[in-house]
Design a protein around this motif. Structure first.
Motif, PDB file in Angstrom:
ATOM      1  N   TRP A 125      -0.311   0.575 -41.139  1.00  0.00           N
ATOM      2  CA  TRP A 125       0.809   0.870 -40.238  1.00  0.00           C
ATOM      3  C   TRP A 125       2.108   0.342 -40.842  1.00  0.00           C
ATOM      4  O   TRP A 125       2.539  -0.760 -40.505  1.00  0.00           O
ATOM      5  N   PHE A 145      -6.250   4.178 -32.287  1.00  0.00           N
ATOM      6  CA  PHE A 145      -5.095   4.975 -31.883  1.00  0.00           C
ATOM      7  C   PHE A 145      -5.473   5.944 -30.760  1.00  0.00           C
ATOM      8  O   PHE A 145      -4.782   6.047 -29.747  1.00  0.00           O
ATOM      9  N   VAL A 180       4.239   1.613 -31.867  1.00  0.00           N
ATOM     10  CA  VAL A 180       2.865   2.093 -31.707  1.00  0.00           C
ATOM     11  C   VAL A 180       1.885   0.933 -31.877  1.00  0.00           C
ATOM     12  O   VAL A 180       0.943   0.781 -31.089  1.00  0.00           O
ATOM     13  N   ILE A 187      -0.942  -0.282 -29.238  1.00  0.00           N
ATOM     14  CA  ILE A 187      -2.367  -0.365 -29.596  1.00  0.00           C
ATOM     15  C   ILE A 187      -2.906  -1.754 -29.276  1.00  0.00           C
ATOM     16  O   ILE A 187      -3.982  -1.894 -28.678  1.00  0.00           O
ATOM     17  N   GLN A 204      -8.947   2.701 -37.380  1.00  0.00           N
ATOM     18  CA  GLN A 204      -7.601   2.734 -36.810  1.00  0.00           C
ATOM     19  C   GLN A 204      -7.307   4.053 -36.102  1.00  0.00           C
ATOM     20  O   GLN A 204      -6.597   4.074 -35.099  1.00  0.00           O
ATOM     21  N   SER A 208       6.473   8.062 -36.947  1.00  0.00           N
ATOM     22  CA  SER A 208       5.401   9.042 -36.901  1.00  0.00           C
ATOM     23  C   SER A 208       6.000  10.437 -36.756  1.00  0.00           C
ATOM     24  O   SER A 208       6.964  10.629 -36.028  1.00  0.00           O
ATOM     25  N   THR A 243      -6.003   4.311 -27.554  1.00  0.00           N
ATOM     26  CA  THR A 243      -4.697   3.964 -26.995  1.00  0.00           C
ATOM     27  C   THR A 243      -4.043   5.184 -26.356  1.00  0.00           C
ATOM     28  O   THR A 243      -3.425   5.080 -25.297  1.00  0.00           O
ATOM     29  N   CYS A 244      -4.191   6.346 -26.972  1.00  0.00           N
ATOM     30  CA  CYS A 244      -3.646   7.578 -26.394  1.00  0.00           C
ATOM     31  C   CYS A 244      -4.171   7.796 -24.983  1.00  0.00           C
ATOM     32  O   CYS A 244      -3.460   8.347 -24.134  1.00  0.00           O
ATOM     33  N   PRO A 274       0.388   8.510 -34.893  1.00  0.00           N
ATOM     34  CA  PRO A 274      -0.282   7.755 -35.950  1.00  0.00           C
ATOM     35  C   PRO A 274       0.577   7.618 -37.205  1.00  0.00           C
ATOM     36  O   PRO A 274       1.501   8.400 -37.427  1.00  0.00           O
TER      37      PRO A 274
END
Length: 155
Positions: free
Chosen positions: A134, A55, A118, A122, A51, A140, A58-59, A68
């Motif tokens: 999550w 993440f 988020v 993702i 994960q 976050s 995805t950034c 996160p």
């Protein structure tokens, strides 16, 4: 008489974050998480690292702030320690370094992001989400966006 044709619409399969690095590096990172967090169930280090990678992938493409979950952040912290591998990953996946910017300065209002948002980003980026990591009602407290920016940093 007209003939209707039916097209099959296929949705691209979501991929795991672990697909972004070699199996050997993934094993090293998960072993470190297991060593540093013996309280975790045996399947958790691999789930956390998967994960964290999803993440970070995805950034690379996010157009709004993302951060996160507390548990996923363990994986990011672990990966950052492997500076050469992390820097290569960032360059290859994002074309830039993905900074870890914790929001711990009490004089600055942190950019807080709902984890439900988020998770949606993702998934839109093409990665599978492990819902157990999550907590959707949480926010976050750290962001990939340097200085609290609200768009993708310039490459």
């Amino acid at each position: 008489m007209s003939t209707l044709s039916t097209a099959t619409i296929t949705t691209p399969a979501l991929v795991g974050g672990r697909s972004l690095i070699s199996a050997g590096l993934f094993a090293r990172l998960t072993a470190r998480i297991a060593d540093e967090h013996p309280e975790l169930a045996t399947d958790m280090p691999a789930r956390i690292m998967d994960q964290a990678l999803a993440f970070l992938g995805t950034c690379a493409v996010a157009t709004r702030p993302v951060g996160p979950s507390e548990t996923v952040d363990i994986g990011w912290h672990t990966f950052v320690l492997y500076t050469a591998e992390y820097a290569e990953f960032c360059t290859r996946v994002a074309g830039r370094f993905i900074h870890h910017v914790p929001d711990d300065d009490p004089t600055v209002s942190p950019v807080q992001v709902k984890l439900a948002d988020v998770v949606a980003v993702i998934t839109a980026a093409g990665y599978r989400v492990d819902p157990g990591l999550w907590p959707l009602e949480a926010r976050s407290d750290c962001s990939q966006c340097h200085a609290g920016c609200h768009d993708t940093p310039v490459k």
